[in-house]
Enzyme design. Structure first.
Site, mmCIF file in Angstrom:
data_model
loop_
_atom_site.group_PDB
_atom_site.id
_atom_site.type_symbol
_atom_site.label_atom_id
_atom_site.label_comp_id
_atom_site.label_asym_id
_atom_site.label_seq_id
_atom_site.Cartn_x
_atom_site.Cartn_y
_atom_site.Cartn_z
ATOM 1 N N ASP A 67 0.827 -1.370 0.035
ATOM 2 C CA ASP A 67 -0.219 -0.576 0.198
ATOM 3 C C ASP A 67 0.431 1.229 -0.058
ATOM 4 O O ASP A 67 1.953 0.789 0.061
ATOM 5 C CB ASP A 67 -0.918 -0.373 1.599
ATOM 6 C CG ASP A 67 -0.298 -0.459 2.191
ATOM 7 O OD1 ASP A 67 1.245 -0.485 2.586
ATOM 8 O OD2 ASP A 67 -0.887 -1.237 3.472
ATOM 9 N N ASN A 135 -7.623 -3.132 14.127
ATOM 10 C CA ASN A 135 -9.287 -3.230 14.081
ATOM 11 C C ASN A 135 -9.463 -4.814 13.098
ATOM 12 O O ASN A 135 -9.837 -4.775 12.213
ATOM 13 C CB ASN A 135 -9.644 -1.826 13.248
ATOM 14 C CG ASN A 135 -9.095 -1.621 12.002
ATOM 15 O OD1 ASN A 135 -7.980 -2.058 11.442
ATOM 16 N ND2 ASN A 135 -9.435 -0.773 11.727
ATOM 17 N N HIS A 137 -7.142 -5.062 10.429
ATOM 18 C CA HIS A 137 -6.762 -4.507 9.096
ATOM 19 C C HIS A 137 -5.303 -5.415 8.673
ATOM 20 O O HIS A 137 -4.492 -5.157 8.831
ATOM 21 C CB HIS A 137 -7.152 -2.565 8.443
ATOM 22 C CG HIS A 137 -5.823 -2.242 9.181
ATOM 23 N ND1 HIS A 137 -6.024 -0.789 9.260
ATOM 24 C CD2 HIS A 137 -4.231 -2.435 9.065
ATOM 25 C CE1 HIS A 137 -5.003 -0.409 9.288
ATOM 26 N NE2 HIS A 137 -3.775 -1.365 9.829
ATOM 27 N N GLU A 142 -9.596 -1.806 5.873
ATOM 28 C CA GLU A 142 -10.573 -1.529 6.985
ATOM 29 C C GLU A 142 -11.278 -2.336 6.887
ATOM 30 O O GLU A 142 -12.179 -3.217 5.924
ATOM 31 C CB GLU A 142 -11.066 -0.036 6.584
ATOM 32 C CG GLU A 142 -9.650 0.682 6.633
ATOM 33 C CD GLU A 142 -8.928 0.917 8.312
ATOM 34 O OE1 GLU A 142 -8.159 -0.124 8.839
ATOM 35 O OE2 GLU A 142 -7.942 1.661 7.935
HETATM 36 C C1 F6R Z 1 1.409 -1.860 6.366
HETATM 37 C C2 F6R Z 1 0.333 -1.631 6.032
HETATM 38 C C3 F6R Z 1 -0.701 -2.012 7.640
HETATM 39 C C4 F6R Z 1 0.200 -1.809 8.726
HETATM 40 C C5 F6R Z 1 -0.410 -2.340 9.928
HETATM 41 C C6 F6R Z 1 0.383 -2.298 11.584
HETATM 42 O O1 F6R Z 1 2.120 -1.315 4.390
HETATM 43 O O2 F6R Z 1 -0.472 -1.974 5.330
HETATM 44 O O3 F6R Z 1 -1.750 -3.100 7.429
HETATM 45 O O4 F6R Z 1 1.050 -3.385 8.733
HETATM 46 O O5 F6R Z 1 -1.103 -1.364 9.961
HETATM 47 O O6 F6R Z 1 0.960 -1.670 11.716
HETATM 48 P P1 F6R Z 1 2.241 -1.581 12.638
HETATM 49 O O7 F6R Z 1 3.180 -2.664 12.398
HETATM 50 O O8 F6R Z 1 2.864 -0.487 12.186
HETATM 51 O O9 F6R Z 1 1.514 -1.876 13.891
#
Ligand code: F6R
Length: 243
Positions: A67, A135, A137, A142
């Protein structure tokens, strides 16, 4: 689903780096799907150390990021393009032309997302790394995202914006509200998936992912339907699992 439980963030990073570096050595032309965020930072450091110490070669590896924020100019310190270069790509021998991150500075986000999906259809990902949001995702899919979803322009939820404000001087107003993200359908085409999670704030969602219902309200629960998923989670993230 294979679950590897380890002590802490350091051990999670070591276990995940081992899985990725071994996969690269086994298949030097591997297509890697990569993630950003706090979870993989140490793991990327260890991959760089492994590249330097053991000469793991990335020159024929292709990488595809999950992403990218929409609306940040190229070179902005918080783009995922910058994150990936600073944390990994600048320190290994991957070729710039083999690095793919959705273009978040595009004038036509929908077309850019569709082109990224086409790229993924032509290049099946062998090993997809995922983090998980509090959450549930994966990527920026989401809660409520379709399990069939393709790469698309997505809105970030307030929870994700709050969580990511830590990278934007703690100021939620600076966090982009949209991103381009691989869809859940795109992620599920990967041959193998490696999800990493660390910390007590991930415990509830890890329990839902492993033991809960498969539901679009917890996007990561879709991984129960994938034939080859490995979770590397630390004690705190595993703390609510019943076994
Ligand atoms: C990042 C991504 C997100 C993160 C998720 C966890 O490229 O796609 O899904 O993996 O938000 O983020 P952290 O590792 O910062 O807790």
């Amino acid at each position: 689903m294979k679950i590897i439980r380890v002590k802490d963030y350091q051990a999670m990073s070591e276990a995940a780096a081992k899985i990725i570096s071994e996969a690269v050595r086994e298949n030097p032309q591997i297509n890697l799907g990569l993630a950003t965020g706090g979870s993989p930072v140490k793991m990327y450091k260890l991959l760089v150390a492994d590249h330097q110490a053991n000469k793991t070669v990335y020159k024929d590896v292709k990488s595809f990021n999950l992403d990218e924020y929409l609306g940040l100019p190229q070179g902005h310190p918080q783009t995922y393009h910058t994150f990936m270069h600073e944390n990994l790509f600048n320190h290994i021998d991957i070729k710039e032309e083999n690095i793919f991150v959705p273009d978040g500075d595009t004038k036509d986000p929908k077309a850019t997302a569709a082109q990224y999906e086409e790229l993924l259809e032509k290049n099946q990902i062998d090993l997809q790394l995922l983090g998980i949001g509090t959450n549930g995702h994966i990527g920026f899919n989401e809660p409520g995202s379709s399990f069939q979803g393709k790469t698309a322009v997505v809105d970030l939820t307030p929870e994700t914006i709050t969580a990511n404000a830590r990278y934007f001087e703690g100021n939620q107003d600076l966090v982009p509200t949209e991103a381009i993200s691989m869809g859940i359908g795109s992620i599920m085409r990967a041959k193998k998936i490696l999800l990493i999670a660390s910390g007590a704030n991930k415990a509830k969602v890890i329990k839902g992912l492993v033991e809960g219902a498969i539901t679009e309200s917890l996007p990561a629960s879709v991984l129960q339907n994938h034939p080859d998923v490995t979770l590397v989670i630390d004690e705190a993230a595993a703390s609510l699992l019943s076994k």
